[in-house]
Structure formats: C-alpha cells, structure tokens
Design a protein around this motif. Sequence first.
Motif, mmCIF file in Angstrom:
data_model
loop_
_atom_site.group_PDB
_atom_site.id
_atom_site.type_symbol
_atom_site.label_atom_id
_atom_site.label_comp_id
_atom_site.label_asym_id
_atom_site.label_seq_id
_atom_site.Cartn_x
_atom_site.Cartn_y
_atom_site.Cartn_z
ATOM 1 N N SER A 60 -6.404 22.003 1.949
ATOM 2 C CA SER A 60 -6.185 22.106 0.495
ATOM 3 C C SER A 60 -5.323 20.951 -0.010
ATOM 4 O O SER A 60 -4.350 21.147 -0.760
ATOM 5 N N THR A 61 -5.684 19.769 0.389
ATOM 6 C CA THR A 61 -4.892 18.592 0.060
ATOM 7 C C THR A 61 -5.782 17.479 -0.477
ATOM 8 O O THR A 61 -6.849 17.203 0.066
ATOM 9 N N LEU A 62 -5.295 16.853 -1.531
ATOM 10 C CA LEU A 62 -5.952 15.722 -2.168
ATOM 11 C C LEU A 62 -5.146 14.465 -1.841
ATOM 12 O O LEU A 62 -3.911 14.522 -1.763
ATOM 13 N N TYR A 63 -5.837 13.344 -1.676
ATOM 14 C CA TYR A 63 -5.175 12.092 -1.336
ATOM 15 C C TYR A 63 -5.582 10.970 -2.284
ATOM 16 O O TYR A 63 -6.646 11.002 -2.888
ATOM 17 N N LEU A 64 -4.706 9.977 -2.361
ATOM 18 C CA LEU A 64 -5.040 8.736 -3.040
ATOM 19 C C LEU A 64 -4.454 7.598 -2.221
ATOM 20 O O LEU A 64 -3.231 7.429 -2.161
ATOM 21 N N GLN A 65 -5.321 6.851 -1.556
ATOM 22 C CA GLN A 65 -4.905 5.666 -0.816
ATOM 23 C C GLN A 65 -4.927 4.484 -1.768
ATOM 24 O O GLN A 65 -5.972 4.177 -2.354
ATOM 25 N N MET A 66 -3.780 3.848 -1.926
ATOM 26 C CA MET A 66 -3.665 2.736 -2.858
ATOM 27 C C MET A 66 -3.322 1.468 -2.093
ATOM 28 O O MET A 66 -2.365 1.465 -1.298
ATOM 29 N N SER A 67 -4.067 0.425 -2.307
ATOM 30 C CA SER A 67 -3.803 -0.842 -1.644
ATOM 31 C C SER A 67 -3.845 -1.972 -2.666
ATOM 32 O O SER A 67 -4.269 -1.777 -3.807
ATOM 33 N N SER A 68 -3.408 -3.153 -2.239
ATOM 34 C CA SER A 68 -3.338 -4.318 -3.132
ATOM 35 C C SER A 68 -2.668 -3.948 -4.450
ATOM 36 O O SER A 68 -3.154 -4.274 -5.537
ATOM 37 N N SER B 281 0.828 -1.202 0.000
ATOM 38 C CA SER B 281 0.000 0.000 0.000
ATOM 39 C C SER B 281 0.867 1.259 0.000
ATOM 40 O O SER B 281 2.008 1.239 0.469
ATOM 41 N N LEU B 282 0.298 2.315 -0.541
ATOM 42 C CA LEU B 282 0.895 3.631 -0.496
ATOM 43 C C LEU B 282 -0.210 4.665 -0.391
ATOM 44 O O LEU B 282 -1.324 4.431 -0.872
ATOM 45 N N ARG B 283 0.128 5.808 0.198
ATOM 46 C CA ARG B 283 -0.810 6.928 0.241
ATOM 47 C C ARG B 283 -0.151 8.134 -0.404
ATOM 48 O O ARG B 283 0.868 8.625 0.078
ATOM 49 N N LEU B 284 -0.747 8.594 -1.477
ATOM 50 C CA LEU B 284 -0.249 9.786 -2.163
ATOM 51 C C LEU B 284 -0.972 11.019 -1.643
ATOM 52 O O LEU B 284 -2.158 10.964 -1.318
ATOM 53 N N SER B 285 -0.240 12.119 -1.588
ATOM 54 C CA SER B 285 -0.822 13.399 -1.197
ATOM 55 C C SER B 285 -0.532 14.429 -2.272
ATOM 56 O O SER B 285 0.468 14.334 -2.988
ATOM 57 N N CYS B 286 -1.393 15.419 -2.354
ATOM 58 C CA CYS B 286 -1.219 16.510 -3.314
ATOM 59 C C CYS B 286 -1.607 17.807 -2.608
ATOM 60 O O CYS B 286 -2.789 18.033 -2.339
ATOM 61 N N ALA B 287 -0.626 18.620 -2.314
ATOM 62 C CA ALA B 287 -0.854 19.903 -1.660
ATOM 63 C C ALA B 287 -1.080 20.971 -2.717
ATOM 64 O O ALA B 287 -0.257 21.129 -3.625
ATOM 65 N N VAL B 288 -2.178 21.680 -2.581
ATOM 66 C CA VAL B 288 -2.595 22.639 -3.610
ATOM 67 C C VAL B 288 -2.574 24.063 -3.079
ATOM 68 O O VAL B 288 -2.954 24.316 -1.931
ATOM 69 N N SER B 289 -2.147 24.993 -3.899
ATOM 70 C CA SER B 289 -2.228 26.410 -3.572
ATOM 71 C C SER B 289 -2.423 27.198 -4.856
ATOM 72 O O SER B 289 -2.142 26.708 -5.951
ATOM 73 N N GLY B 290 -2.942 28.409 -4.711
ATOM 74 C CA GLY B 290 -3.088 29.293 -5.861
ATOM 75 C C GLY B 290 -4.470 29.339 -6.477
ATOM 76 O O GLY B 290 -4.722 30.146 -7.382
#
Length: 123
Positions: free
Chosen positions: A77-85, A17-26
């Motif tokens: 202001s953050t987007l996530y993607l939890q990835m498993s399997s 598993s991994l968890r991606l984050s995306c910090a947004v501004s502007g």
Amino acid sequence: QVQLVESGGGLVQPGGSLRLSCAVSGFTFSSAFMKWVRQAPGKGPEWVSDIDPSGVITRYANSVKGRFTISRDNAKSTLYLQMSSLKPEDTALYYCARCLSGSPCDSPKYDYRGQGTQVTVSS
C-alpha cells in the motif's frame, strides 16, 4: 481512518536524485488511482504524475517527463516517486493524493491527500 504519509524529501543539489514514498491506509489502495502533486512557494498546486491501480498506466507533467518515475507496491500500500536530474524549479512541497472520482486525475483535485514532504533543490 484514511492516512497518507509521505517521506523521503530533503535538500539535494541540482542534478541529484530523491525517492519519495507515500504509505497509505484506510482505503483499498490496490483499487485506487493515485497521483503526486507539488506546490512551490507562492504558486498553486501542480499535478506531477498519476498511476492506475495496476501500476501499468502512468502519466507525467511535461516539466518532469523523462526525469521522474511513479510506481506503486500494492502489497505494501505504498506509492513512490523516483526523482532524478533534479532542478531548482523542482523545489516544492510534494504530496500524494487519491484521484477524485469523476474528475480528471491529471489535475490537482483529490479526495484524500497527505501532509506532504519538502523537496529543496539547491547548491
């Protein structure tokens, strides 16, 4: 200045598993339809998932449905993607993007995107 900065990628074994984050501004993140797109080596970009501004409505590509979960924290202001399997075929550069107004969100089209974070699934 618009910025989208992804993090959380890396090398993981199949089934991990991994968890991606995306910090947004502007721009006003809380009003934006957002998505994750990936691009594997030698292939075109592939829409992975998208989410509405409230975080209630989410959609997934068939290839990741049941394994990935998109979410957002509008206060941060953050987007996530939890990835498993995770599978070797999930290996790609993953980037977050703002959906392009007037175009379907479930496409690779966008108006702003980040540089991406590499996910490699291998034993």
